[in-house]
Scaffold this motif. Structure first.
Motif, PDB file in Angstrom:
ATOM      1  N   ASN A 108     -31.865  60.613  -1.394  1.00  0.00           N
ATOM      2  CA  ASN A 108     -31.464  61.990  -1.136  1.00  0.00           C
ATOM      3  C   ASN A 108     -30.272  62.353  -2.014  1.00  0.00           C
ATOM      4  O   ASN A 108     -29.287  61.608  -2.089  1.00  0.00           O
ATOM      5  N   ARG A 440     -28.598  60.963   8.069  1.00  0.00           N
ATOM      6  CA  ARG A 440     -29.972  61.448   7.937  1.00  0.00           C
ATOM      7  C   ARG A 440     -30.680  61.468   9.294  1.00  0.00           C
ATOM      8  O   ARG A 440     -31.480  62.369   9.568  1.00  0.00           O
ATOM      9  N   GLY A 445     -33.836  63.338   8.879  1.00  0.00           N
ATOM     10  CA  GLY A 445     -34.423  63.014   7.571  1.00  0.00           C
ATOM     11  C   GLY A 445     -34.409  61.527   7.301  1.00  0.00           C
ATOM     12  O   GLY A 445     -34.169  60.705   8.166  1.00  0.00           O
TER      13      GLY A 445
END
Length: 450
Positions: A108, A440, A445
């Protein structure tokens, strides 16, 4: 569409130019990023050297009242660096190599930018320089890795390049190469330490980045060996007991450093959880006071990177018998204090001091003993034997002791593995990966790339 292109040649040329731009723009940005790593590494080195020089000018060397100024300078300096790192440059603490390793496992962009960014380039350089001015036992080489990886990742963003993992690896290798003027060590470091799952397709990126960063550094500083030139050669038979001793004892001390650093850091992190800022500053002040006291007791030898002491030993000047222990403790304290700063140069100084002491015991050349001590101890700290002997080989310009250095490094690595199976940088990198995973999960995520 082909008919239109034949009918309108200018359209065909325009498409070709666009395709060419798409090919060359990322390359130009990548090359510029690699050159900038070399230039900024030189600037970083210059600032770090000036900070150390200024510190020693301030405290003097005549043993007068100024010699005790570190008791007033070092603790507040540690607190200042820890506060700035906590409040304005989170992710800049420590060496910088664990951050670069962690970034290669994160997919990410937001997670990567927390530990690799232009803001952290500024913070890492500034706080490492401030730490050296205050007498911290830290180096600039590990921070240069984070700086190099950050610059290359930023170049990837500007150039629209997708190979983030490979570019972080290339930037890290270029940082090591430019910091020490050791291009081979930069490549070996990328393969052995940074990329335990090294991908052959990154060869071109790593080589190009190392070459361009090295050329930029050479253009400003010229060709040089970091620790001068070691002229003595290991005698076959007579010096091999020293090789074994430096490897085994050096590796054991290196593993002890790694073990102490990891266990102490974890305990401090758990203890800091309730009041992160105030307890962080308290730890920094206590560590700073202890580093100052050790520095005064050692007559100023343990302050800073230890470059001067290591170079002197390589050139044949014996170090005080217990210098390596004093530098060892100062290095551990500086590392766990939470201030930005690396362990490469201080570790090499500890190894040189250990080798010098063993050389006195065995009655052999100080220069050879310092070389072997550096190889054994450094391999024990980072558990990367190839990087250890290659980097020392390039930094001392002596290729006559290759086999002896290899043996000392492998013995150091083997001994360290018996004491601690957890490589220091990779263990520390998991802290940053874990933090990204927690963030996350709160956001729903995924943080890492399997």
């Amino acid at each position: 569409m082909a008919g239109i292109s034949r009918k309108y040649p200018m359209l065909r040329r325009s498409r070709a130019m666009w395709a060419s731009r798409r090919i060359w723009q990322p390359r130009l940005v990548f090359w510029a990023g690699a050159i900038s790593i070399g230039l900024i590494s030189v600037l970083f080195a210059t600032l770090a050297d000036q900070a150390q020089t200024l510190f020693h000018v301030v405290i003097g060397n005549d043993g007068g009242w100024r010699f005790y100024l570190p008791l007033l300078m070092t603790p507040p300096g540690f607190v200042l660096c820890a506060w700035l790192a906590h409040e304005f440059f989170p992710g800049s603490q420590g060496s910088g190599i664990p951050q670069a390793i962690a970034a290669r496992h994160l997919r990410n962009e937001d997670d990567r930018s927390r530990i690799l960014s232009l803001r952290l380039v500024i913070g890492k350089i500034a706080l490492t320089v401030v730490g050296l001015f205050c007498g911290a036992s830290i180096g600039r080489e590990g921070p240069t890795v984070q700086v190099g990886a950050s610059l290359m990742l930023q170049a990837a963003r500007w150039g629209g390049m997708a190979q983030a993992r490979g570019l972080i690896l290339a930037g890290s290798a270029a940082g090591i190469a430019a910091a020490f003027n050791t291009p081979l060590a930069g490549i070996v470091f990328a393969i052995e330490e940074m990329g335990r799952t090294y991908e052959a397709r990154t060869n071109g990126l790593v080589l190009t980045a190392v070459i361009l960063a090295g050329l930029a550094s050479l253009g400003l500083l010229g060709n040089y060996t970091y620790f001068g030139v070691a002229k003595d050669t290991v005698a076959f038979g007579a010096d091999w007991p020293l090789v074994i001793a430096c490897g085994v004892i050096g590796g054991g001390f290196g593993a002890l450093f790694s073990l102490l650093a990891l266990k102490t850091t974890r305990r401090i992190r758990r203890w800091n959880a309730l009041q992160p800022l105030w307890r962080t500053l308290l730890v920094a002040s206590v560590c700073g006071l202890a580093v100052a006291a050790i520095g005064i007791a050692s007559r100023g030898l343990t302050f800073g990177t230890g470059y001067t002491q290591a170079r002197g030993a390589i050139e044949g000047t014996p170090l005080p018998a217990f210098f390596f222990l004093e530098k060892f403790v100062a290095g551990v304290l500086s590392m766990v204090s939470g201030i930005p700063g690396g362990i490469f140069a201080p570790s090499l100084a500890v190894g040189a001091g250990l080798g010098s002491t063993l050389g006195l015991i065995f009655g052999t050349s100080t220069s050879i003993a310092a070389l072997l001590g550096m190889a054994g101890y450094f391999a024990g700290v980072v558990q990367a034997p190839m990087t250890a002997f290659v980097i020392i080989l390039e930094m001392t310009g002596n290729h006559d002791n290759v086999i002896a250095l290899m043996c000392a490094a492998m013995l150091g690595y083997g001994t360290a593995r018996l004491v601690s199976r957890e490589p220091l940088y990779h263990a520390l990198s998991r802290v940053f990966v874990a933090e990204a995973i927690r963030r996350r999960r709160l956001d729903g995520g995924d943080a890492i790339k399997e």
